[in-house]
Design an enzyme around this catalytic site. Structure first.
Site, short mmCIF file in Angstrom:
data_model
loop_
_atom_site.label_atom_id
_atom_site.label_comp_id
_atom_site.label_asym_id
_atom_site.label_seq_id
_atom_site.Cartn_x
_atom_site.Cartn_y
_atom_site.Cartn_z
CG ASP A 37 25.14 28.00 51.40
OD1 ASP A 37 25.55 27.26 50.47
OD2 ASP A 37 25.90 28.54 52.21
CG ASP B 45 31.08 22.35 52.20
OD1 ASP B 45 31.04 21.54 53.13
OD2 ASP B 45 31.90 22.27 51.25
CG ASP C 235 26.30 24.26 47.95
OD1 ASP C 235 27.43 24.01 47.48
OD2 ASP C 235 26.12 24.83 49.05
#
Length: 226
Positions: free
Chosen positions: A173, A12, A10
């Site tokens: 995240d 961001d 991922d």
């Protein structure tokens, strides 16, 4: 069995910390719509979703036409913020990210990929800003897929690289990343430094708190899968 393996990241909240620009751009979009901006926590909770889905969740009482305009206002504000100081400054890499990416990229058997809620343009600008062009062999962006946690991005990455789910991991995240990984049958590695609390990463098979912990964990995963 192929010796290749795929490590999908991922962006961001995982590779880069872009929260300041995300919060500012979303606040701008809500101001243009003459609405009170959501809290910082609420805005960060939707990071990782495609932008249209994110705004629909943050502004469920706003009509679809205005939501569409808010998407464009967000994009305009984000681009302006990034242009002011550059992608590398507005979305800095987390500590250790570059070193681990370079080490993994130097392994002939390891392929790197990205699965992000960013647009193609946004990802290109970010990679260019950090000098990471050519690092990721497969790049899945929001332009071509349903929003996370739908497994479409990971399935496309596996298809492009010719690998099976047990030969890949997804690092992210948010709960969306980990649920996407689970839906695709791929091991999910949650990170503790991003935008969702650790408690939200229940679908992860593993959780790490620093980039230094990633290479030994990957080695353990590959040995177990062999």
């Amino acid at each position: 069995m192929s010796a290749l393996r795929l490590v999908i990241f991922d962006v961001d909240g995982t590779l880069v910390d872009s929260q300041a620009d995300i919060v500012a751009a979303m606040s701008h979009a809500f101001a243009r719509a003459e609405r009170d901006a959501p809290t910082r926590e609420a805005i960060l909770s939707i990071v990782g979703l495609s932008l249209d889905r994110a705004i629909a969740l943050l502004a469920p009482d706003v009509d679809a036409g205005t939501q569409g305009r808010m998407v464009e206002w967000y994009k305009e504000a984000y681009i302006a913020l990034r242009a002011k100081i550059g992608a590398a400054e507005s979305s800095p890499l987390y500590p250790g990210a570059r070193e681990v990416l370079e080490a993994l990229n130097a392994q002939p058997e390891t392929l790197l990929g990205v699965a992000t809620g960013k647009s193609r343009r946004g990802l290109d600008k970010l990679l260019e800003g950090h000098g990471l062009e050519g690092m990721f062999i497969t790049q899945q962006v929001s332009d071509h897929h349903p929003s996370k946690p739908h497994p479409s991005m990971i399935r496309a990455a596996l298809s492009e690289t010719g690998l099976e789910p047990h030969q890949a991991v997804m690092i992210g995240d948010t709960s969306f990343d980990m649920e996407m990984a689970a839906a695709a049958g791929v091991a999910g590695i949650g990170v503790g430094w991003g935008y969702h609390p650790r408690a939200a990463l229940g679908a992860a098979r593993h959780v790490i708190d620093s980039f230094d912990a990633l290479p030994p964990l990957l080695q353990q995963i590959w040995e177990t899968a062999a």
